[in-house]
Design an enzyme around this catalytic site. Structure first.
Site, PDB file in Angstrom:
ATOM      1  N   LYS A 120       0.866  -1.189   0.000  1.00  0.00           N
ATOM      2  CA  LYS A 120       0.000   0.000   0.000  1.00  0.00           C
ATOM      3  C   LYS A 120       0.898   1.233   0.000  1.00  0.00           C
ATOM      4  O   LYS A 120       1.713   1.392   0.914  1.00  0.00           O
ATOM      5  CB  LYS A 120      -0.913  -0.012   1.236  1.00  0.00           C
ATOM      6  CG  LYS A 120      -1.917   1.132   1.249  1.00  0.00           C
ATOM      7  CD  LYS A 120      -3.023   0.875   2.262  1.00  0.00           C
ATOM      8  CE  LYS A 120      -4.053   1.978   2.244  1.00  0.00           C
ATOM      9  NZ  LYS A 120      -5.189   1.684   3.116  1.00  0.00           N
ATOM     10  N   GLY A 133      -1.163   7.938  -5.410  1.00  0.00           N
ATOM     11  CA  GLY A 133      -0.696   6.556  -5.285  1.00  0.00           C
ATOM     12  C   GLY A 133       0.150   6.301  -4.047  1.00  0.00           C
ATOM     13  O   GLY A 133       0.703   5.213  -3.880  1.00  0.00           O
ATOM     14  N   ASP A 261     -17.055  -0.947  -1.258  1.00  0.00           N
ATOM     15  CA  ASP A 261     -15.705  -1.213  -1.783  1.00  0.00           C
ATOM     16  C   ASP A 261     -14.722  -1.533  -0.662  1.00  0.00           C
ATOM     17  O   ASP A 261     -13.588  -1.923  -0.932  1.00  0.00           O
ATOM     18  CB  ASP A 261     -15.185  -0.029  -2.611  1.00  0.00           C
ATOM     19  CG  ASP A 261     -15.296   1.284  -1.875  1.00  0.00           C
ATOM     20  OD1 ASP A 261     -16.426   1.710  -1.592  1.00  0.00           O
ATOM     21  OD2 ASP A 261     -14.250   1.881  -1.555  1.00  0.00           O
ATOM     22  N   ASP A 271      -9.229  -2.013   5.065  1.00  0.00           N
ATOM     23  CA  ASP A 271      -9.098  -0.570   4.833  1.00  0.00           C
ATOM     24  C   ASP A 271      -9.417   0.259   6.065  1.00  0.00           C
ATOM     25  O   ASP A 271     -10.563   0.630   6.319  1.00  0.00           O
ATOM     26  CB  ASP A 271      -9.992  -0.119   3.661  1.00  0.00           C
ATOM     27  CG  ASP A 271      -9.469  -0.626   2.330  1.00  0.00           C
ATOM     28  OD1 ASP A 271      -8.530  -1.433   2.331  1.00  0.00           O
ATOM     29  OD2 ASP A 271      -9.996  -0.206   1.299  1.00  0.00           O
TER      30      ASP A 271
HETATM   31  P1  AMP Z   1      -9.907   4.310   0.723  1.00  0.00           P
HETATM   32  O1  AMP Z   1     -10.612   5.471   1.323  1.00  0.00           O
HETATM   33  O2  AMP Z   1      -8.465   4.177   1.130  1.00  0.00           O
HETATM   34  O3  AMP Z   1     -10.663   3.026   0.893  1.00  0.00           O
HETATM   35  O4  AMP Z   1      -9.840   4.639  -0.836  1.00  0.00           O
HETATM   36  C1  AMP Z   1     -10.958   4.843  -1.693  1.00  0.00           C
HETATM   37  C2  AMP Z   1     -10.477   4.784  -3.115  1.00  0.00           C
HETATM   38  O5  AMP Z   1      -9.551   5.842  -3.381  1.00  0.00           O
HETATM   39  C3  AMP Z   1      -9.756   3.497  -3.472  1.00  0.00           C
HETATM   40  O6  AMP Z   1     -10.055   3.184  -4.788  1.00  0.00           O
HETATM   41  C4  AMP Z   1      -8.304   3.874  -3.295  1.00  0.00           C
HETATM   42  O7  AMP Z   1      -7.451   3.077  -4.068  1.00  0.00           O
HETATM   43  C5  AMP Z   1      -8.286   5.321  -3.777  1.00  0.00           C
HETATM   44  N1  AMP Z   1      -7.229   6.119  -3.137  1.00  0.00           N
HETATM   45  C6  AMP Z   1      -7.196   6.575  -1.865  1.00  0.00           C
HETATM   46  N2  AMP Z   1      -6.067   7.289  -1.642  1.00  0.00           N
HETATM   47  C7  AMP Z   1      -5.350   7.255  -2.782  1.00  0.00           C
HETATM   48  C8  AMP Z   1      -4.096   7.811  -3.206  1.00  0.00           C
HETATM   49  N3  AMP Z   1      -3.336   8.538  -2.387  1.00  0.00           N
HETATM   50  N4  AMP Z   1      -3.704   7.565  -4.470  1.00  0.00           N
HETATM   51  C9  AMP Z   1      -4.462   6.843  -5.297  1.00  0.00           C
HETATM   52  N5  AMP Z   1      -5.644   6.308  -4.986  1.00  0.00           N
HETATM   53  C10 AMP Z   1      -6.092   6.506  -3.742  1.00  0.00           C
HETATM   54 MG    MG Z   2     -10.939   1.380   0.403  1.00  0.00          MG
END
Ligand code: AMP
Ligand code: MG
Length: 486
Positions: A120, A133, A261, A271
């Site tokens: 991650k 990313g 998700d 997550d």
């Molecule tokens: P999360 O809140 O971490 O569950 O993320 C929700 C969505 O946003 C998922 O598809 C993650 O892969 C994407 N995401 C969150 N933070 C980033 C980041 N810094 N760069 C790229 N994608 C992100």
């Molecule tokens: Mg997520």
């Protein structure tokens, strides 16, 4: 850290296979990680490395560091980013995906258990949208401590394998350190993976994914008639989800972003963003400050889990025999939820037998805790010492409503009289299920703040306590207590 040859590195010792590659290419893209600058280990987790059959030395060495930093991966490792969709705060987003996560594949661990290992913070993927990313150090520490805290409480969850810091900077509200969290779970397949293909009308791939999940993770369903397997899979996922959320509720864990998700089809917690453990008992506790409609507050979680199961049922509906299934699923979810929750609470209360009034005993207790502004974890820990011959000052010190507590303790005392267990035996059993350390917000914040200044002492100490949450450690009473007002 040991300076070892690549032959001692995790990559050489583990036997790797990336299961995503068995699915059609519509499911994933092969993406090479973007390594961090000057990586270093912040932590290597011997609890999880043991699950992989790796010794501390085999994990904590230079070759493994560079491997997990994604530096020149050997050709047998083909990292993948998968595509999924999801209902976020109730609203459907047709395309999400692994935006900062790459799957290295599955490693075969102890007793032939398989774990999908993910990086991650490994850089941009085709699903990064406008984001970078990367994973800031603070978020990585949140996930590390959150997942290990749940594992310590025996609640199904993804796990943390190791954490890398670096000289790479990432911009959030402030400029901070880029980290790489290496995490593992039996699988990271989400409800959202099914939703992506269903809502695109690609029912063939819904079928492919269903078959894949059954073969990989629910092989017992292969004994069912072929046309009934998707329904049986759905029922199994509903059961696991209901049980997972019952576990969260029993320990006061509030996930904060229970979007589809973030829901594992195997019923693991995935997550860790703005999660929190409830301290003073309050059903309206919210861990996510941006959740304006309180959709994911503590007492909503069981209902949201059910809602998410209905979203999954819809995503698999092209494979189900009848449209009337959701009503049945609804009943099934509630049944599993209540059964598991009550079972868990009985253990926390030191009750070995079942009694028809137990649901009421729990309900009155929760009202008592709420009205008395009582700390949830401390109450159960102290309840183990409840003694009818005594005034129980430690318990009364936790409440602002002594009369209410006294009334409940009378009910409890009557209930205990049906148990035929010695107070010593009951105390021992209760101390094995009621933690003395929980991940309190001020402790988590302190670990993150210190880590951002380069001091990991608080993080290491808290992690050690959370991995053994039922053991009282000498000199560590501070870590059991709520934040003290100055
Ligand atoms: P999360 O809140 O971490 O569950 O993320 C929700 C969505 O946003 C998922 O598809 C993650 O892969 C994407 N995401 C969150 N933070 C980033 C980041 N810094 N760069 C790229 N994608 C992100
Ligand atoms: Mg997520």
């Amino acid at each position: 850290m040991t300076h070892t040859t690549p032959s001692d590195c995790a990559i050489k010792i583990l036997s790797w296979n990336n299961p995503w590659l068995q699915l059609p290419e519509d499911f994933y893209q092969i993406v090479q990680p973007t390594p961090l600058d000057n990586p270093y280990f912040i932590h290597c987790n011997t609890h999880t490395s043991a699950l992989l059959g790796l010794s501390a030395e085999q994990l904590h060495n230079e070759a493994t560091l560079h491997f997990f930093n994604g530096h020149q991966l050997p050709p047998e490792i083909q990292p993948t980013a998968s595509i999924y969709a999801g209902h976020q705060f109730g609203i459907f987003t047709a395309q999400l995906g692994d935006g900062r996560v790459l799957s290295l594949g599955e490693a075969l661990g102890h007793e032939d258990h398989r774990y999908e290992i993910q990086l991650k913070g490994a850089g941009l993927t085709p699903y990064s949208r406008t984001l970078d990313g990367r994973c800031p150090l603070g978020s990585a520490i949140r996930e590390y401590l959150g997942s290990e805290a749940l594992a310590g409480l025996n609640i199904p969850t993804s796990r943390a394998l190791c954490l890398l810091g670096s000289d790479t900077k990432v911009q959030r509200d402030y400029l901070t350190t880029g980290a790489m969290l290496v995490r593992m779970a039996r699988s990271h397949i989400r409800f959202g993976h099914f939703e992506y293909f269903h809502h695109k009308g690609d029912f063939e791939n819904v079928k492919n994914l269903t078959t894949f999940v059954i073969e990989q993770h629910f092989p017992e369903l292969l004994n069912e008639p072929t046309d009934l397997r998707p329904l049986r899979l759905l029922e199994a996922i509903v059961e696991r989800t209901a049980c997972l959320i019952a576990d969260w509720q029993s320990e006061g864990f509030t996930h904060g972003v229970v979007n589809t998700d973030n829901m594992s089809v195997l019923g693991d917690t995935l997550d860790f963003g703005p999660f929190g453990f409830m301290e003073t008992y309050n059903p309206e506790f919210s861990a996510n400050s941006s959740d304006d409609l309180a959709r994911y507050q503590f007492d909503q979680q069981p209902e949201i889990g059910r809602w998410n199961c209905l979203a999954l049922a819809e995503a698999i509906s092209s494979l189900l025999p009848s449209r009337t299934i959701p009503a049945k699923l609804l009943r099934l979810y509630r049944q599993h939820y209540h059964q598991r929750y009550l079972q868990h609470l009985r253990l926390k209360l030191g009750l070995r037998t079942q009694h028809p009034d137990d649901t009421q005993l729990v309900e009155v207790l929760l009202t008592t805790l709420q009205q008395g502004n009582t700390d949830y974890a401390l109450f159960f820990r102290h309840l183990a010492n409840f003694n009818t011959q005594d005034k129980n000052p430690a318990l009364y010190a936790l409440t602002t409503d002594a009369a209410k507590l006294s009334a409940w303790l009378t009910l409890y005392q009557d209930r205990l009289s049906l148990e035929h267990v010695s107070p010593q035996e009951r105390q021992k059993q209760m101390n094995q299920v009621n933690p003395c350390t929980v991940l309190r917000r001020h402790l988590l914040d302190q670990s993150i703040n210190d880590a951002e200044r380069g001091d990991f002492t608080a993080f290491y100490r808290l992690l050690m306590l959370l991995q053994n949450p039922f053991e009282e450690q000498i000199g560590m009473a501070f870590y059991s207590q709520p934040e003290q007002e100055e």
